[in-house]
Design a protein around this motif. Structure first.
Motif, mmCIF file in Angstrom:
data_model
loop_
_atom_site.group_PDB
_atom_site.id
_atom_site.type_symbol
_atom_site.label_atom_id
_atom_site.label_comp_id
_atom_site.label_asym_id
_atom_site.label_seq_id
_atom_site.Cartn_x
_atom_site.Cartn_y
_atom_site.Cartn_z
ATOM 1 N N GLN A 19 33.489 -22.947 -30.305
ATOM 2 C CA GLN A 19 33.370 -24.364 -29.994
ATOM 3 C C GLN A 19 33.585 -25.258 -31.215
ATOM 4 O O GLN A 19 33.480 -26.475 -31.109
ATOM 5 C CB GLN A 19 31.974 -24.640 -29.406
ATOM 6 C CG GLN A 19 31.706 -23.942 -28.087
ATOM 7 C CD GLN A 19 32.532 -24.523 -26.943
ATOM 8 O OE1 GLN A 19 32.746 -25.730 -26.867
ATOM 9 N NE2 GLN A 19 33.006 -23.657 -26.062
ATOM 10 N N HIS A 20 33.936 -24.681 -32.355
ATOM 11 C CA HIS A 20 34.062 -25.484 -33.579
ATOM 12 C C HIS A 20 35.459 -26.069 -33.675
ATOM 13 O O HIS A 20 36.460 -25.382 -33.450
ATOM 14 C CB HIS A 20 33.759 -24.645 -34.817
ATOM 15 C CG HIS A 20 33.262 -25.457 -35.966
ATOM 16 N ND1 HIS A 20 34.073 -26.318 -36.682
ATOM 17 C CD2 HIS A 20 32.016 -25.568 -36.519
ATOM 18 C CE1 HIS A 20 33.367 -26.913 -37.620
ATOM 19 N NE2 HIS A 20 32.112 -26.470 -37.551
ATOM 20 N N ASP A 21 35.564 -27.357 -33.998
ATOM 21 C CA ASP A 21 36.862 -28.021 -34.052
ATOM 22 C C ASP A 21 37.426 -28.101 -35.465
ATOM 23 O O ASP A 21 38.504 -28.668 -35.666
ATOM 24 C CB ASP A 21 36.782 -29.428 -33.459
ATOM 25 C CG ASP A 21 35.863 -30.345 -34.250
ATOM 26 O OD1 ASP A 21 35.160 -29.848 -35.149
ATOM 27 O OD2 ASP A 21 35.849 -31.555 -33.961
ATOM 28 N N ASP A 22 36.720 -27.519 -36.455
ATOM 29 C CA ASP A 22 37.209 -27.588 -37.837
ATOM 30 C C ASP A 22 36.928 -26.281 -38.563
ATOM 31 O O ASP A 22 36.146 -26.240 -39.525
ATOM 32 C CB ASP A 22 36.561 -28.764 -38.574
ATOM 33 C CG ASP A 22 37.129 -28.962 -39.978
ATOM 34 O OD1 ASP A 22 38.255 -28.472 -40.232
ATOM 35 O OD2 ASP A 22 36.458 -29.595 -40.809
ATOM 36 N N ALA A 144 41.554 -31.574 -27.122
ATOM 37 C CA ALA A 144 40.933 -30.251 -27.192
ATOM 38 C C ALA A 144 39.776 -30.239 -28.177
ATOM 39 O O ALA A 144 39.789 -30.932 -29.200
ATOM 40 C CB ALA A 144 41.971 -29.214 -27.596
ATOM 41 N N ARG A 145 38.795 -29.424 -27.871
ATOM 42 C CA ARG A 145 37.687 -29.195 -28.796
ATOM 43 C C ARG A 145 38.039 -28.094 -29.792
ATOM 44 O O ARG A 145 37.596 -28.115 -30.934
ATOM 45 C CB ARG A 145 36.429 -28.818 -28.019
ATOM 46 C CG ARG A 145 35.194 -28.637 -28.881
ATOM 47 C CD ARG A 145 33.955 -28.370 -28.048
ATOM 48 N NE ARG A 145 33.591 -29.530 -27.221
ATOM 49 C CZ ARG A 145 32.504 -29.562 -26.441
ATOM 50 N NH1 ARG A 145 31.702 -28.497 -26.369
ATOM 51 N NH2 ARG A 145 32.235 -30.642 -25.733
ATOM 52 N N ILE A 189 42.865 -22.810 -25.420
ATOM 53 C CA ILE A 189 42.421 -24.180 -25.649
ATOM 54 C C ILE A 189 41.066 -24.404 -24.988
ATOM 55 O O ILE A 189 40.880 -24.072 -23.810
ATOM 56 C CB ILE A 189 43.457 -25.181 -25.092
ATOM 57 C CG1 ILE A 189 44.796 -24.995 -25.815
ATOM 58 C CG2 ILE A 189 42.962 -26.618 -25.214
ATOM 59 C CD1 ILE A 189 45.935 -25.812 -25.243
ATOM 60 N N VAL A 190 40.157 -24.954 -25.753
ATOM 61 C CA VAL A 190 38.862 -25.376 -25.216
ATOM 62 C C VAL A 190 38.948 -26.872 -24.957
ATOM 63 O O VAL A 190 39.230 -27.660 -25.865
ATOM 64 C CB VAL A 190 37.724 -25.050 -26.191
ATOM 65 C CG1 VAL A 190 36.398 -25.592 -25.658
ATOM 66 C CG2 VAL A 190 37.626 -23.546 -26.421
ATOM 67 N N GLY A 191 38.747 -27.253 -23.707
ATOM 68 C CA GLY A 191 38.868 -28.657 -23.339
ATOM 69 C C GLY A 191 37.721 -29.494 -23.853
ATOM 70 O O GLY A 191 36.758 -28.987 -24.452
ATOM 71 N N PRO A 192 37.787 -30.787 -23.633
ATOM 72 C CA PRO A 192 36.759 -31.692 -24.165
ATOM 73 C C PRO A 192 35.375 -31.431 -23.589
ATOM 74 O O PRO A 192 34.378 -31.814 -24.206
ATOM 75 C CB PRO A 192 37.282 -33.084 -23.784
ATOM 76 C CG PRO A 192 38.240 -32.847 -22.662
ATOM 77 C CD PRO A 192 38.846 -31.518 -22.914
ATOM 78 N N ASP A 193 35.326 -30.776 -22.426
ATOM 79 C CA ASP A 193 34.016 -30.476 -21.836
ATOM 80 C C ASP A 193 33.493 -29.111 -22.249
ATOM 81 O O ASP A 193 32.472 -28.643 -21.745
ATOM 82 C CB ASP A 193 34.090 -30.561 -20.313
ATOM 83 C CG ASP A 193 35.039 -29.528 -19.709
ATOM 84 O OD1 ASP A 193 35.733 -28.818 -20.477
ATOM 85 O OD2 ASP A 193 35.096 -29.428 -18.466
ATOM 86 N N GLY A 194 34.203 -28.433 -23.177
ATOM 87 C CA GLY A 194 33.768 -27.130 -23.657
ATOM 88 C C GLY A 194 34.268 -25.967 -22.837
ATOM 89 O O GLY A 194 33.950 -24.813 -23.145
ATOM 90 N N THR A 195 35.081 -26.220 -21.814
ATOM 91 C CA THR A 195 35.593 -25.156 -20.951
ATOM 92 C C THR A 195 36.874 -24.573 -21.528
ATOM 93 O O THR A 195 37.782 -25.313 -21.928
ATOM 94 C CB THR A 195 35.886 -25.699 -19.538
ATOM 95 O OG1 THR A 195 34.697 -26.255 -19.006
ATOM 96 C CG2 THR A 195 36.399 -24.599 -18.631
ATOM 97 N N VAL A 196 36.928 -23.246 -21.561
ATOM 98 C CA VAL A 196 38.153 -22.578 -21.996
ATOM 99 C C VAL A 196 39.192 -22.690 -20.884
ATOM 100 O O VAL A 196 38.949 -22.293 -19.748
ATOM 101 C CB VAL A 196 37.901 -21.103 -22.343
ATOM 102 C CG1 VAL A 196 39.201 -20.419 -22.763
ATOM 103 C CG2 VAL A 196 36.862 -20.984 -23.453
ATOM 104 N N GLN A 197 40.354 -23.235 -21.228
ATOM 105 C CA GLN A 197 41.426 -23.449 -20.254
ATOM 106 C C GLN A 197 42.225 -22.161 -20.036
ATOM 107 O O GLN A 197 42.159 -21.236 -20.841
ATOM 108 C CB GLN A 197 42.368 -24.547 -20.763
ATOM 109 C CG GLN A 197 41.678 -25.852 -21.105
ATOM 110 C CD GLN A 197 40.961 -26.434 -19.902
ATOM 111 O OE1 GLN A 197 41.567 -26.646 -18.852
ATOM 112 N NE2 GLN A 197 39.674 -26.687 -20.060
ATOM 113 N N PRO A 198 42.992 -22.097 -18.948
ATOM 114 C CA PRO A 198 43.947 -20.989 -18.820
ATOM 115 C C PRO A 198 44.864 -20.958 -20.032
ATOM 116 O O PRO A 198 45.274 -22.001 -20.537
ATOM 117 C CB PRO A 198 44.725 -21.339 -17.543
ATOM 118 C CG PRO A 198 43.827 -22.258 -16.775
ATOM 119 C CD PRO A 198 43.058 -23.030 -17.798
ATOM 120 N N ARG A 199 45.164 -19.783 -20.504
ATOM 121 C CA ARG A 199 45.985 -19.677 -21.700
ATOM 122 C C ARG A 199 47.376 -20.263 -21.443
ATOM 123 O O ARG A 199 47.986 -20.021 -20.404
ATOM 124 C CB ARG A 199 46.077 -18.227 -22.147
ATOM 125 C CG ARG A 199 44.770 -17.750 -22.779
ATOM 126 C CD ARG A 199 44.805 -16.292 -23.124
ATOM 127 N NE ARG A 199 43.608 -15.904 -23.880
ATOM 128 C CZ ARG A 199 43.302 -14.657 -24.196
ATOM 129 N NH1 ARG A 199 44.116 -13.663 -23.837
ATOM 130 N NH2 ARG A 199 42.197 -14.387 -24.874
#
Length: 728
Positions: A19-22, A144-145, A189-199
């Motif tokens: 969940q880290h963006d940096d 993306a997060r 990609i982890v979306g803005p709500d923290g959900t992992v998107q389909p690759r």
């Protein structure tokens, strides 16, 4: 422990949870010389070492952060990492020790949505960076997060190669050493709500797996040895409005099948397709979409890999082989380009970063009911830039000579194929899609500006004004437009039994009312020979002889009519079956003299069209055409004169669409003297019965049909005759 070199434990918790963006703010080296410390993360490691040429430094586990290690690594030289677990060990480069690849200018242009060479900065690029060979990955995902590259080089583990966010651009990047051409990858990609998107596949990737598999593949497209300089420097002469342009439209995977039914390869097509098209006298090959697409049945019109030539026929350099071979034979290559929509497949552009990024969020603007596809958000600067850069990519990297833009009408109008209440008006309350119009204008301005001599073509089925007029004059800026009205009217006419044609005479003449309002191409495309419409020979009425005669007469009419020409593969043979994308052109029909006759006629029409200035120089100009006989409904006869320059011999075209011969059809002629019969679709070599004018007719002084002379012409049944003024 918390200090400048060792962030708080909560940061590492976010890291190991993905969940880290940096991650570059936590991992890699800090400090220099004897004060250098390294933090590393490998979710599979129990122990971690930082290795130099003369020492191995053990890194300590960070408490409550499994897989994270930290410790001093004195010196300023190169180090690499060694992980150990369960008696195994592995060594790898620390990707977090590498600096950025994208520069400040790239960052500025990306943020502005004006980077017209987008493919040079986004996607996957094999390169040398800071002394190491590897691949640089960059992708646009502003909401993306977290974004990671996953692939066969990291066990498809999204925790291993989390990327660096590049400020407000929305772009993420990372350089991964040793990843080379041929590596498989996707973006996690982890979306803005923290959900992992389909690759996701790479929107700017240069290669893909063979469908139905859909991973992107690293392809190094640099270093191709083009040898088409002569064509590139002179092609503008072959693509002007006054040039002969006759296009052979091809769906490459079904043009010819090879071993056990596989599609022809680009390399094979460089030999076989190019030589065939040249022999047939066409000037251009138009390839239905080459951009990678997941579903064979879409024929390429639902692309996902907009920057990747489809792997169905070979690799990127091999596609270049095809284009290069065409150019060496003096043939142009036009690519179908699809900026109007894209499929909703999970690995594609839809909700790319967990939000409606490339598409509109509102389905009234962002969803095509007809095709179950998504519509680009043309008003977003980055999306407009993505499409414009993609158009430039095919012209620049693959030397395409033109782009035929699919489904332009669906872009121009917000209410396209929508009922009341199902669309959103523009800011002025109207139906025009201002944003899409701006994208088309921007694309045309950029492509013609960057690559003088190319051509763009609009498949546009409405009366929208100025499609092929320059942008600075208020037009869309296309070079040419498909004449869909002509195609629909004339096909409806020719399908009718001749006994009824007199009641529909206007369908063959109405096109001349607007024939010079745009720079038109007359298209008999794939859309006319599929989905139950029948092949061209299948549309023709009557018995078999009449069917072939009708088709020969129609092709003579088409090539004699003002406008550039386009014919879909297989129709030059009069194949009986509809086009089937899972099969090939019915080459076996050439064992029949009637089919061979149609093929010979198309070849001769092409060569005569190219070699006769009167038949092409003024395709787009009103003074190149004049009716002689336009109102003979009773006999279903049409006649007109085509003109080129002042010194070019004129050509008279005469069509008879009834099965009755007219042995002494008196008609006006532009001048007295001998007129050679240069085409007669009833000639025996084309499958006809050799009725005609014994090679020529003599015109005599005496006004008729508004012409200063007249002649008695034999017009065979169901035929077209061309007469050229003899200048000898």
């Amino acid at each position: 422990m918390t200090d400048a070199k060792h962030p708080p434990a909560s940061e590492f918790q976010r890291l190991i949870q993905g969940q880290h963006d940096d991650p570059f703010g936590l991992l890699g080296p800090r400090g220099s010389g004897n004060d250098r410390h390294v933090t590393a993360f490998d979710p599979g490691a129990e122990k971690m070492f930082a290795c130099t040429t003369d020492a191995r430094h053990r890194l300590d586990p960070v408490p409550d952060a499994p897989g994270v290690f930290h410790g001093p690594v004195p010196g300023d030289g190169h180090y690499w990492l060694r992980g150990e677990a369960k008696g195994e060990h592995w060594e790898f480069e620390d990707v977090y020790r590498f600096g950025t690849v994208l520069g400040e200018i790239d960052e500025y242009l990306l943020g502005e949505g004006s980077h017209l060479r987008l493919w040079e900065v986004l996607g996957a690029h094999v390169m040398q960076h800071e002394g190491m060979w590897g691949t640089h990955f960059a992708v646009w995902a502003p909401n993306a997060r977290r974004v990671s590259v996953v692939g066969d080089f990291n066990w498809w583990n999204g925790l291993r190669h989390a990327m660096r966010r590049r400020g407000a651009t929305g772009v993420w990047e990372i350089f991964i050493p040793y990843v080379a051409d041929g590596a498989f990858y996707r973006y996690e990609i982890v979306g803005p709500d923290g959900t992992v998107q389909p690759r996701k596949a790479d929107p700017v990737g240069f290669g893909s797996e063979h469908p139905p598999a859909n991973a992107s593949i690293v392809r190094d497209i640099s270093g191709y040895g083009w040898s088409d300089e002569e064509w590139i420097t002179t092609r503008s002469e072959a693509q002007r409005r006054d040039a002969p342009i006759s296009i052979y439209e091809v769906h490459l995977p079904s043009w010819r099948r090879k071993d056990w039914g596989r599609p022809i390869s680009y390399v094979e097509a460089a030999r076989e397709l190019v030589s065939y098209v040249k022999e047939m006298g066409f000037t251009h090959i138009e390839l239905m979409p080459i951009s990678e697409y997941p579903f064979d049945g879409s024929w390429g019109y639902q692309p996902i890999g907009m920057f990747a030539p489809t792997i169905r026929c070979g690799l990127p350099h091999e596609f270049r082989d095809l284009v290069n071979a065409a150019h060496l034979e003096g043939l142009g290559v036009i690519l179908d380009w699809v900026p109007g929509h894209f499929p909703s497949d999970p690995h594609g552009l839809g909700r790319f970063d967990g939000t409606a990024l490339y598409e509109h969020a509102d389905p009234r603007e962002g969803f095509h009911k007809d095709w179950n596809t998504l519509i680009y958000n043309y008003g977003r600067a980055e999306v407009s830039n993505f499409l414009t850069a993609n158009a430039l990519f095919w012209l620049d990297e693959f030397h395409a000579d033109g782009l035929r833009v699919d489904a332009v009408a669906s872009m121009l109008y917000r209410d396209y194929s929508r009922n009341a209440g199902e669309w959103v008006p523009n800011k002025d309350g109207g139906r025009e899609n201002y944003e899409a119009i701006a994208v088309l204008q921007r694309m045309n301005t950029a492509t013609y500006g960057e690559h003088p001599g190319i051509m763009t073509v609009a498949e546009e089925s409405t009366a929208y004004p100025g499609v092929s007029q320059p942008v600075d004059q208020g037009g869309l800026g296309f070079g040419f437009k498909w004449n869909m009205g002509w195609m629909n009217d004339t096909l409806e006419y020719i399908k009718k039994d001749p006994v009824y044609r007199s009641y529909h005479h206007h369908q063959m003449t109405f096109g001349l009312v607007y024939a010079f309002s745009e720079n038109f191409i007359l298209p008999i495309s794939h859309d006319e020979v599929v989905h139950g419409k029948g092949s061209m020979i299948g549309k023709m009425p009557g018995n078999d002889w009449e069917k072939f005669a009708n088709l020969r007469a129609y092709y003579g009419f088409m090539w004699g009519h003002p406008g550039k020409k386009l014919l879909f593969m297989g129709q030059e043979l009069a194949q009986r079956s509809e086009w089937n994308h899972d099969a090939q052109v019915d080459w076996d029909c050439l064992g029949d003299a009637r089919h061979e006759g149609i093929q010979r006629l198309v070849r001769d029409l092409n060569h005569l069209y190219r070699d006769t200035p009167a038949m092409h120089v003024k395709d787009c100009f009103e003074d190149g055409f004049q009716w002689i006989v336009g109102g003979d409904q009773q006999n279903s006869v049409f006649a007109w004169v085509r003109r080129g320059g002042p010194d070019d011999p004129e050509v008279v075209v005469i069509c008879n669409f009834t099965p009755q011969e007219h042995p002494d059809y008196r008609m006006g002629m532009p001048s007295a003297g001998r007129w050679r019969e240069v085409i007669n679709s009833d000639a025996e070599i084309y499958g006809g019965e050799n009725r005609g004018n014994y090679g020529s007719v003599e015109a005599h002084e005496g006004e008729m049909h508004g012409q200063p002379a007249h002649a008695d012409v034999t017009v065979p049944p169901l035929s077209t005759v061309w007469l050229m003024r003899d200048t000898d």
